[in-house]
Design a protein around this motif. Structure first.
Motif, PDB file in Angstrom:
ATOM      1  N   GLU A 335       0.755  -1.236  -0.014  1.00 16.86           N
ATOM      2  CA  GLU A 335      -0.210  -0.118   0.108  1.00 16.86           C
ATOM      3  C   GLU A 335       0.853   1.234  -0.121  1.00 16.86           C
ATOM      4  O   GLU A 335       1.929   1.116   0.509  1.00 16.86           O
ATOM      5  CB  GLU A 335      -0.916   0.101   1.279  1.00 16.86           C
ATOM      6  CG  GLU A 335      -1.917  -1.165   1.185  1.00 16.86           C
ATOM      7  CD  GLU A 335      -2.709  -1.155   2.569  1.00 16.86           C
ATOM      8  OE1 GLU A 335      -2.672  -0.439   3.565  1.00 16.86           O
ATOM      9  OE2 GLU A 335      -3.311  -2.357   2.677  1.00 16.86           O
ATOM     10  N   ASN A 336       0.398   2.134  -0.855  1.00 13.01           N
ATOM     11  CA  ASN A 336       1.248   3.349  -0.813  1.00 13.01           C
ATOM     12  C   ASN A 336       2.503   3.462  -1.203  1.00 13.01           C
ATOM     13  O   ASN A 336       3.325   4.193  -0.939  1.00 13.01           O
ATOM     14  CB  ASN A 336       1.201   4.156   0.739  1.00 13.01           C
ATOM     15  CG  ASN A 336      -0.293   4.785   1.087  1.00 13.01           C
ATOM     16  OD1 ASN A 336      -0.956   5.285   0.287  1.00 13.01           O
ATOM     17  ND2 ASN A 336      -0.661   4.539   2.281  1.00 13.01           N
ATOM     18  N   ARG A 337       2.734   2.571  -2.231  1.00 11.65           N
ATOM     19  CA  ARG A 337       4.024   2.281  -2.633  1.00 11.65           C
ATOM     20  C   ARG A 337       4.269   3.323  -3.467  1.00 11.65           C
ATOM     21  O   ARG A 337       3.519   3.916  -4.325  1.00 11.65           O
ATOM     22  CB  ARG A 337       4.298   0.726  -3.103  1.00 11.65           C
ATOM     23  CG  ARG A 337       3.569   0.640  -4.358  1.00 11.65           C
ATOM     24  CD  ARG A 337       3.920  -0.962  -4.695  1.00 11.65           C
ATOM     25  NE  ARG A 337       3.057  -1.327  -5.576  1.00 11.65           N
ATOM     26  CZ  ARG A 337       3.376  -1.622  -6.957  1.00 11.65           C
ATOM     27  NH1 ARG A 337       4.465  -1.053  -7.348  1.00 11.65           N
ATOM     28  NH2 ARG A 337       2.722  -2.274  -7.813  1.00 11.65           N
ATOM     29  N   PRO A 338       5.539   3.842  -3.764  1.00 10.02           N
ATOM     30  CA  PRO A 338       5.998   4.976  -4.647  1.00 10.02           C
ATOM     31  C   PRO A 338       5.565   4.472  -6.253  1.00 10.02           C
ATOM     32  O   PRO A 338       5.691   3.349  -6.565  1.00 10.02           O
ATOM     33  CB  PRO A 338       7.498   4.934  -4.451  1.00 10.02           C
ATOM     34  CG  PRO A 338       7.774   4.414  -3.230  1.00 10.02           C
ATOM     35  CD  PRO A 338       6.623   3.132  -2.848  1.00 10.02           C
ATOM     36  N   THR A 339       5.221   5.427  -6.825  1.00 16.71           N
ATOM     37  CA  THR A 339       4.787   5.202  -8.103  1.00 16.71           C
ATOM     38  C   THR A 339       5.848   5.297  -9.255  1.00 16.71           C
ATOM     39  O   THR A 339       6.931   5.930  -8.839  1.00 16.71           O
ATOM     40  CB  THR A 339       3.649   6.135  -8.871  1.00 16.71           C
ATOM     41  OG1 THR A 339       3.122   5.627  -9.893  1.00 16.71           O
ATOM     42  CG2 THR A 339       4.334   7.419  -8.876  1.00 16.71           C
ATOM     43  N   ALA A 391     -12.592   0.421  -5.036  1.00 20.26           N
ATOM     44  CA  ALA A 391     -13.522   0.852  -3.950  1.00 20.26           C
ATOM     45  C   ALA A 391     -14.475  -0.020  -3.646  1.00 20.26           C
ATOM     46  O   ALA A 391     -14.913   0.184  -2.192  1.00 20.26           O
ATOM     47  CB  ALA A 391     -14.484   2.001  -5.034  1.00 20.26           C
ATOM     48  N   LEU A 401     -12.335   7.804   0.429  1.00 16.94           N
ATOM     49  CA  LEU A 401     -12.636   6.751  -0.663  1.00 16.94           C
ATOM     50  C   LEU A 401     -11.281   7.116  -1.489  1.00 16.94           C
ATOM     51  O   LEU A 401     -10.449   6.547  -2.141  1.00 16.94           O
ATOM     52  CB  LEU A 401     -13.693   6.592  -1.360  1.00 16.94           C
ATOM     53  CG  LEU A 401     -13.818   5.933  -2.634  1.00 16.94           C
ATOM     54  CD1 LEU A 401     -13.513   4.353  -2.088  1.00 16.94           C
ATOM     55  CD2 LEU A 401     -15.085   5.771  -3.309  1.00 16.94           C
ATOM     56  N   LYS A 402     -11.239   8.470  -1.887  1.00 14.20           N
ATOM     57  CA  LYS A 402     -10.023   9.063  -2.714  1.00 14.20           C
ATOM     58  C   LYS A 402      -8.921   8.591  -2.031  1.00 14.20           C
ATOM     59  O   LYS A 402      -7.678   8.165  -2.899  1.00 14.20           O
ATOM     60  CB  LYS A 402     -10.401  10.519  -3.114  1.00 14.20           C
ATOM     61  CG  LYS A 402     -11.592  10.798  -3.893  1.00 14.20           C
ATOM     62  CD  LYS A 402     -11.748  12.244  -4.349  1.00 14.20           C
ATOM     63  CE  LYS A 402     -10.710  12.682  -5.479  1.00 14.20           C
ATOM     64  NZ  LYS A 402     -11.040  14.186  -5.924  1.00 14.20           N
ATOM     65  N   MET A 405      -8.164   4.859  -2.500  1.00 12.50           N
ATOM     66  CA  MET A 405      -7.899   4.494  -4.126  1.00 12.50           C
ATOM     67  C   MET A 405      -6.420   4.550  -3.975  1.00 12.50           C
ATOM     68  O   MET A 405      -5.813   3.867  -4.733  1.00 12.50           O
ATOM     69  CB  MET A 405      -8.711   5.440  -4.914  1.00 12.50           C
ATOM     70  CG  MET A 405     -10.064   5.237  -4.967  1.00 12.50           C
ATOM     71  SD  MET A 405     -10.998   3.514  -5.375  1.00 12.50           S
ATOM     72  CE  MET A 405     -10.222   3.527  -7.138  1.00 12.50           C
ATOM     73  N   ARG A 406      -5.859   5.797  -3.626  1.00 17.41           N
ATOM     74  CA  ARG A 406      -4.357   5.947  -3.948  1.00 17.41           C
ATOM     75  C   ARG A 406      -3.657   4.825  -3.010  1.00 17.41           C
ATOM     76  O   ARG A 406      -2.629   4.508  -3.478  1.00 17.41           O
ATOM     77  CB  ARG A 406      -3.911   7.380  -3.401  1.00 17.41           C
ATOM     78  CG  ARG A 406      -4.616   8.685  -4.356  1.00 17.41           C
ATOM     79  CD  ARG A 406      -4.351   9.767  -3.419  1.00 17.41           C
ATOM     80  NE  ARG A 406      -5.259  10.814  -4.203  1.00 17.41           N
ATOM     81  CZ  ARG A 406      -6.158  11.578  -3.643  1.00 17.41           C
ATOM     82  NH1 ARG A 406      -6.138  11.954  -2.249  1.00 17.41           N
ATOM     83  NH2 ARG A 406      -6.990  12.332  -4.137  1.00 17.41           N
ATOM     84  N   TYR A 409      -4.140   1.181  -4.752  1.00 16.01           N
ATOM     85  CA  TYR A 409      -3.919   1.109  -6.318  1.00 16.01           C
ATOM     86  C   TYR A 409      -2.459   0.286  -6.363  1.00 16.01           C
ATOM     87  O   TYR A 409      -1.513   1.185  -5.717  1.00 16.01           O
ATOM     88  CB  TYR A 409      -4.049   2.395  -6.932  1.00 16.01           C
ATOM     89  CG  TYR A 409      -3.180   2.621  -8.385  1.00 16.01           C
ATOM     90  CD1 TYR A 409      -4.033   1.778  -9.320  1.00 16.01           C
ATOM     91  CD2 TYR A 409      -2.260   3.348  -8.641  1.00 16.01           C
ATOM     92  CE1 TYR A 409      -3.462   2.065 -10.689  1.00 16.01           C
ATOM     93  CE2 TYR A 409      -2.082   3.607  -9.947  1.00 16.01           C
ATOM     94  CZ  TYR A 409      -2.358   2.807 -10.973  1.00 16.01           C
ATOM     95  OH  TYR A 409      -2.255   2.839 -12.436  1.00 16.01           O
TER      96      TYR A 409
ATOM     97  N   TYR B 193     -11.428   7.515 -12.363  1.00 14.43           N
ATOM     98  CA  TYR B 193     -10.050   7.210 -12.496  1.00 14.43           C
ATOM     99  C   TYR B 193      -9.678   6.867 -14.118  1.00 14.43           C
ATOM    100  O   TYR B 193      -8.398   6.711 -14.121  1.00 14.43           O
ATOM    101  CB  TYR B 193      -9.803   6.118 -11.593  1.00 14.43           C
ATOM    102  CG  TYR B 193      -9.905   6.628 -10.360  1.00 14.43           C
ATOM    103  CD1 TYR B 193      -8.830   7.670  -9.543  1.00 14.43           C
ATOM    104  CD2 TYR B 193     -10.960   6.722  -9.180  1.00 14.43           C
ATOM    105  CE1 TYR B 193      -8.960   8.185  -8.316  1.00 14.43           C
ATOM    106  CE2 TYR B 193     -11.083   7.205  -7.822  1.00 14.43           C
ATOM    107  CZ  TYR B 193     -10.083   7.962  -7.491  1.00 14.43           C
ATOM    108  OH  TYR B 193     -10.086   8.537  -6.187  1.00 14.43           O
ATOM    109  N   HIS B 224      11.738   1.251  -1.390  1.00 12.00           N
ATOM    110  CA  HIS B 224      10.773   0.874  -0.662  1.00 12.00           C
ATOM    111  C   HIS B 224      10.330  -0.794  -0.502  1.00 12.00           C
ATOM    112  O   HIS B 224       9.878  -1.274   0.505  1.00 12.00           O
ATOM    113  CB  HIS B 224       9.248   1.468  -1.216  1.00 12.00           C
ATOM    114  CG  HIS B 224       7.963   1.067  -0.605  1.00 12.00           C
ATOM    115  ND1 HIS B 224       7.104   0.206  -1.026  1.00 12.00           N
ATOM    116  CD2 HIS B 224       7.304   1.602   0.386  1.00 12.00           C
ATOM    117  CE1 HIS B 224       6.095  -0.156  -0.407  1.00 12.00           C
ATOM    118  NE2 HIS B 224       6.035   0.992   0.716  1.00 12.00           N
TER     119      HIS B 224
END
Lengths: 563, 238
Positions: A335-339, A391, A401-402, A405-406, A409, B193, B224
């Motif tokens: 989760e929340n890993r760098p893009t 979602a 929710l937004k 989603m980040r 994802y 999205y 990470h």
């Protein structure tokens, strides 16, 4: 007087295009008949098109089952006016495509060699039948095919996963985060996780460019990086000046002369609706395992009341598909890993080849054949409507929710089983006595069933996958379902093969080792129909290698005028 | 609770008794009012609060559509009133925040119209659920707050949604409305999205040609991953 070709090739997909190119490049005059329309990938491929520009955001519909941008023309699980049926108690799905290049325009490009065990399965476990050839017989053609096609991968020297000759393979793309994560778990669990092999160029070949790591292969590839016959074998064959292509030609029979030799084929010109014929010194059927069996079964004559080249009664029998199953999981640690740009080669970079041959040989497993893993590890793929499942996972609505989603994802990974099916008497196709297509051609009816070997294989896959997921702290998302629920439907993996199998004995097989039918010596089969077994390895590469080998033989025989 | 329910229980034949039963279950309308609809006779369909959407056509894009120049060949069918409620609901689900705009600002309501007006089975099925759900939502808002859902305050909108947005805690008897919310959220989130704004928000940065080799994960992404593997007691593959 009708023109007579050296070879009439039916079909323009993997087998047909390979046969046409090999024969044409030897100076033989070839006619290729394709049931679908002409297709120009340079003009028609929606390169870089995004989901938001397509109707329904590109979501699949009955018109385009695999999505709006999928390179399938007038096809899918249903083709308008061209029905097929499943017999009571069976459910079989048959994917067809009515376009030049056939299904090669959209395939996943996964390209694994069958190994020594795969050609001699009966010798190994007493089930099914052996092929009339060994791995070593086909190995040179695998090298040649991979060289022309362009396949990325690595030689790992693993049991029953043959290496290619030096210099043949293209360098595989670097693994992505999801793939490295799975590989880390596999390293500890003593499961091999190695570069996948895909028919995608990572260095240019002729006018085909190297992959530029964007835009999905399933929509076709206008730069020629992802292999399809319409950017490679077909243009190459046309360049010889020896190939003539007729599209919209729906072949329905092989025509035999008084001597029992093939003189050509009958087809419906789909534009005019007229029945036409094409003539040649030889006929090569490469219409797909289902369609080729249908043509043969519909080619009835006094000498072949059950269909051409069917004195064995084996045409349509031994139908196999790949065993499919899939499991998905969410990984909190992702989760929340760098893009970063995770598109890669738009398919798998890494996979797990079957690794339990020794255990299987010792009788420690309750299934006889192998499977491999494919991954959906491009977790940060271009959003389509499916992204909304996040979602559903997160729940709720609003700014929370937004944020969710980040957060989520790119935190999901899919594990896919692709396994070997053993032929059984309950899996076959036949002419449906009650149905004809829009041109009056009798259609197919399929029988299909899995055996305990396939179900037990899926159970093993489920257990092994759970171990990997648990080791990585993942949460299974696909639920606890039985193997019977998890296993794919017959045909669903679109690897149907075996309906005109090759063998050593004309009583139990349809063709010899060169795809030459035992009964009609100038009639050849160059598609997946000739498979005597269906290794877990995706069949297209082997279809092409066999088609090349058979075409070399055919050309030799034509040269000697011995047909 | 609101008065005037006599006129406001506007349910056509399609939504029928199951919706009435659901409305009953939340007990915001007078029993006397609903009881008379629960007998054998179904009254003639009165006008709906949001009007009736146009009939969806059968125009498909077919099995050989132009992939390079895509067009949606069917007409939109939702009424302005339905679109107004849909727009408000979209924005409750995907509101503006510091990173990206609200759903209605990037055309999501129009996409929902495209979806529910499409000729295919999944979309036809969603159409029933979505249009009935919007009508229910508006009815509830008017009954409970005496205000259209579109004009209701955020707390009031949330009060309505909280009855149906969390399946495990949903008000009993509202299974259809729970399904409506789930489907509407699916369409809203999927549509949002896939827009440029939504795609940028979520951090998708592909679909660009790369010259040379695929570079693999960025240094930051690899660092990470190394941290993740350390937590798991695993080592980064060589």
């Amino acid at each position: 007087m009708q023109e007579q070709y050296d070879a009439v090739v039916v079909g323009s997909g993997a087998g047909g295009a390979m046969a046409a190119w090999v024969l044409a490049s030897k100076g033989l005059r070839v006619l290729m008949l394709e049931a679908g329309r002409h297709y120009d990938p340079y003009r028609e491929t929606p390169m870089f098109a995004v989901n938001r520009d397509a109707p329904l955001r590109g979501t699949g519909t009955p018109d385009k089952e695999f999505g709006y941008y999928d390179a399938t023309v007038d096809g899918g699980w249903e083709v308008p006016g061209e029905p097929y049926a499943s017999a009571p108690g069976s459910e079989f799905m048959w994917w067809r495509s009515r376009m030049l290049g056939g299904r090669t325009n959209h395939w996943a490009r996964n390209s694994f060699r069958m190994g020594p065990y795969d050609f001699k399965p009966r010798s190994r476990d007493g089930l099914g039948v052996d092929w009339p050839i060994e791995y070593e017989d086909l190995a040179p053609w695998y090298d040649r095919t991979e060289t022309v096609v362009g396949v990325y991968g690595r030689n790992d020297g693993l049991e029953n996963h043959p290496d290619s000759s030096p210099g043949v393979l293209h360098k595989p793309p670097a693994p992505r985060v999801g793939e490295l994560l799975i590989q880390a778990a596999c390293n500890e669990l003593k499961i091999p996780c190695i570069p996948a092999r895909r028919a995608v160029l990572t260095r240019p070949i002729d006018n085909r460019s190297a992959c530029f790591y964007a835009t999905g292969c399933g929509r076709g590839c206008a730069i020629g990086a992802a292999f399809q016959t319409t950017t490679s074998l077909i243009p190459m064959a046309l360049a010889t000046g020896k190939l003539t292509i007729v599209t919209d030609a729906m072949v329905y029979e092989v025509r035999l002369n008084d001597e029992g030799k093939a003189e050509g084929v009958g087809y419906v010109d789909k534009i005019t609706g007229k029945h036409e014929a094409a003539f040649g010194r030889s006929v090569v059927l490469a219409a797909s395992a289902g369609e080729t069996a249908r043509i043969l079964l519909n080619s009835k004559s006094e000498s072949f009341p059950d269909g051409a080249a069917n004195s064995s009664g084996q045409v349509g029998r031994n139908l196999m598909d790949t065993v499919g199953a899939a499991m998905g999981a969410q990984f909190p640690l992702l989760e929340n890993r760098p893009t970063y740009n995770e598109d890669g080669a738009m398919g798998m970079h890494m996979y797990i080849p079957f690794w339990l041959y020794k255990e299987q040989a010792r009788g420690e497993l309750d299934f006889a054949r192998g499977y491999h893993y494919e991954f959906g590890a491009d977790g940060r793929a271009e959003p389509g409507m499916g992204i909304a499942h996040i979602a559903g996972f997160a729940g709720g609505y609003g700014r929370k929710l937004k944020e969710d989603m980040r957060r989520y994802y790119g935190s999901f990974l899919d594990f896919v089983c692709r396994g070997e099916m053993i032929p059984n008497a309950g899996s076959r196709c036949e002419i449906d006595p009650d149905s004809k297509d829009r041109w009056g051609i009798p259609t197919l009816r399929f029988h299909f069933k899995w055996s305990d070997h396939e179900l037990n294989m899926v159970r093993h896959f489920q257990k092994a996958t759970k171990e990997i997921i648990e080791r990585l702290g993942g949460k299974l998302q696909s639920g606890d379902v039985s193997p019977e629920q998890a296993i794919s439907k017959g045909g669903q993996i679109i690897h149907e093969v075996g309906t005109t199998r090759m063998g050593d004995d004309s009583a139990t097989s349809v063709t010899n080792q060169y795809g030459q039918t035992w009964d009609v010596r100038n009639l050849f089969v160059a598609d997946g129909g000739v498979f005597a077994s269906k290794a877990h390895k995706n069949p297209t590469l082997t279809i092409m290698a066999l088609a090349w080998r058979s075409s070399d033989y055919l050309a030799e025989q034509l040269g000697k005028r011995s047909l | 609770m609101s008065s005037g329910s006599d006129n406001r229980i506007r349910v056509d034949r399609r939504t029928t008794i199951k919706w009435l039963a659901a409305t009953m279950a939340v007990a915001h309308t007078g029993c006397a009012t609903t009881e008379k609809y629960l007998g054998d006779e179904i009254p003639p369909a009165p006008d709906k609060l949001l009007g009736s959407a146009g009939a969806p056509g059968n125009v498909r894009y077919g099995t050989d559509a132009d992939l390079v120049n895509p067009v949606v060949p069917w007409s939109r069918t939702m009424t302005e009133a339905q679109l107004r409620i849909a727009s408000s609901l979209c924005d409750v689900i995907v509101p503006e925040d510091g990173r990206s705009p609200a759903a209605s600002a990037v055309g999501v309501p129009d996409f929902i119209d495209e979806w529910v007006s499409a000729p295919y089975p999944q979309q036809r099925s969603d159409r029933e659920i979505i249009l009935a759900g919007l009508e229910w939502l508006e009815q509830q808002s008017q009954d409970r707050f005496g205000s259209s859902f579109a004009a209701a305050g955020v707390p009031q909108q949330a009060q309505l949604l909280d009855d149906i947005a969390y399946p495990a805690d949903a008000v009993p008897g509202l299974a259809e409305q729970v399904e409506f919310f789930e489907r509407f959220r699916y369409l809203t989130v999927g549509a949002f999205y896939t827009t440029e704004a939504g795609t940028n928000d979520i951090g998708y940065i592909g679909n660009v040609a790369i010259k040379g080799e695929y570079p693999g994960p960025s240094d930051e992404a690899l660092a990470h991953l190394a941290g993740v593997l350390e937590q798991l007691g695993l080592s980064l593959p060589a």
